[in-house]
Design an enzyme around this catalytic site. Structure first.
Site, short mmCIF file in Angstrom:
data_model
loop_
_atom_site.label_atom_id
_atom_site.label_comp_id
_atom_site.label_asym_id
_atom_site.label_seq_id
_atom_site.Cartn_x
_atom_site.Cartn_y
_atom_site.Cartn_z
N GLY A 46 3.64 16.87 0.79
CA GLY A 46 2.78 17.75 0.02
C GLY A 46 1.80 16.93 -0.79
N GLN A 51 -4.23 15.03 -7.32
CA GLN A 51 -3.72 13.72 -6.90
C GLN A 51 -4.80 12.88 -6.22
OE1 GLN A 51 0.04 15.48 -5.01
NE2 GLN A 51 0.70 13.47 -5.71
N CYS A 89 7.26 11.71 -5.49
CA CYS A 89 5.86 12.13 -5.60
C CYS A 89 4.97 10.97 -5.20
CB CYS A 89 5.57 12.55 -7.04
SG CYS A 89 3.86 13.07 -7.31
N LEU A 90 3.95 11.24 -4.41
CA LEU A 90 3.04 10.17 -3.99
C LEU A 90 2.33 9.54 -5.18
CD1 LEU A 90 1.53 11.83 -0.78
CD2 LEU A 90 3.26 10.02 -0.89
N HIS A 131 6.80 21.99 -6.70
CA HIS A 131 6.32 20.66 -7.11
C HIS A 131 4.80 20.60 -7.09
CE1 HIS A 131 6.65 16.07 -6.86
NE2 HIS A 131 5.39 16.30 -6.55
N GLU A 132 4.20 21.10 -6.00
CA GLU A 132 2.74 21.00 -5.86
C GLU A 132 2.03 21.95 -6.83
OE1 GLU A 132 1.79 18.49 -4.38
OE2 GLU A 132 3.61 18.10 -3.25
N HIS A 135 1.68 20.48 -10.16
CA HIS A 135 0.56 19.53 -10.25
C HIS A 135 -0.71 20.22 -10.73
CE1 HIS A 135 1.75 15.57 -8.77
NE2 HIS A 135 2.35 16.09 -7.71
NI NI Z 1 3.70 15.13 -6.46
#
Ligand code: NI
Length: 160
Positions: A46, A51, A89-90, A131-132, A135
């Site tokens: 995701g 991000q 998380c990236l 999660h997304e 963000h």
């Molecule tokens: Ni993330």
């Protein structure tokens, strides 16, 4: 098509609230394509627009590698149950932590033509949606971690 630079924790863009999308322009479509490319390149499941430094309410998710999902202006309508598991998380590379999320979520969002739709997810997909969408309101999973953030071996855990 391009891979964009993924912002990491400490970058203030990750703590800001994103703006609703009112119109899908050619630039928006390019952003969406780039978000999918960037997510797959980073082996993530995701990615949210902030991000890659864009404060718009756009999320891409693919928890199987064959089921790309685009969510524009997503809103969680309903949740139920609970799951506790590892999350990554990236934007927080090399780390993971235990996070409790609903086991089921129902989301309303808009597609690339700004047509509304409803999508449901359970387990990893429900976790990824939560999660997304966090963000988009400037929140990272690290705020919800139970216990300590752990170091992970790259590729061992799913990153979102
Ligand atoms: Ni993330």
């Amino acid at each position: 098509m391009a891979i964009r630079n993924i912002r990491e924790m400490g970058d203030e863009v990750l703590n800001k609230k994103c703006k609703e999308v009112t119109e899908v322009t050619d630039r928006t479509r390019e952003l969406i394509d780039d978000m999918f490319d960037t997510m797959y390149d980073a082996l993530g499941v995701g990615l949210a627009a902030p991000q890659v430094g864009i404060l718009k309410r756009i999320v891409v998710v693919d928890v199987t590698g064959e089921d790309p999902i685009l969510l524009i202006n997503p809103v969680i309508l309903e949740t139920s149950g609970e799951q506790t598991g590892h999350e990554g998380c990236l934007s927080v590379p090399g780390k993971s932590g235990m996070v409790t999320r609903p086991n089921y979520v129902k989301v309303k969002a808009y597609d690339e033509d700004m047509k509304p739709f409803i999508i449901e997810g359970t387990e990893l997909l429900a976790r990824a949606f939560c999660h997304e969408i966090d963000h988009l309101d400037g929140h990272l999973y690290v705020e919800k971690v139970e216990g300590d953030l752990m170091d992970v071996v790259p590729d061992e855990d799913e990153e979102e």
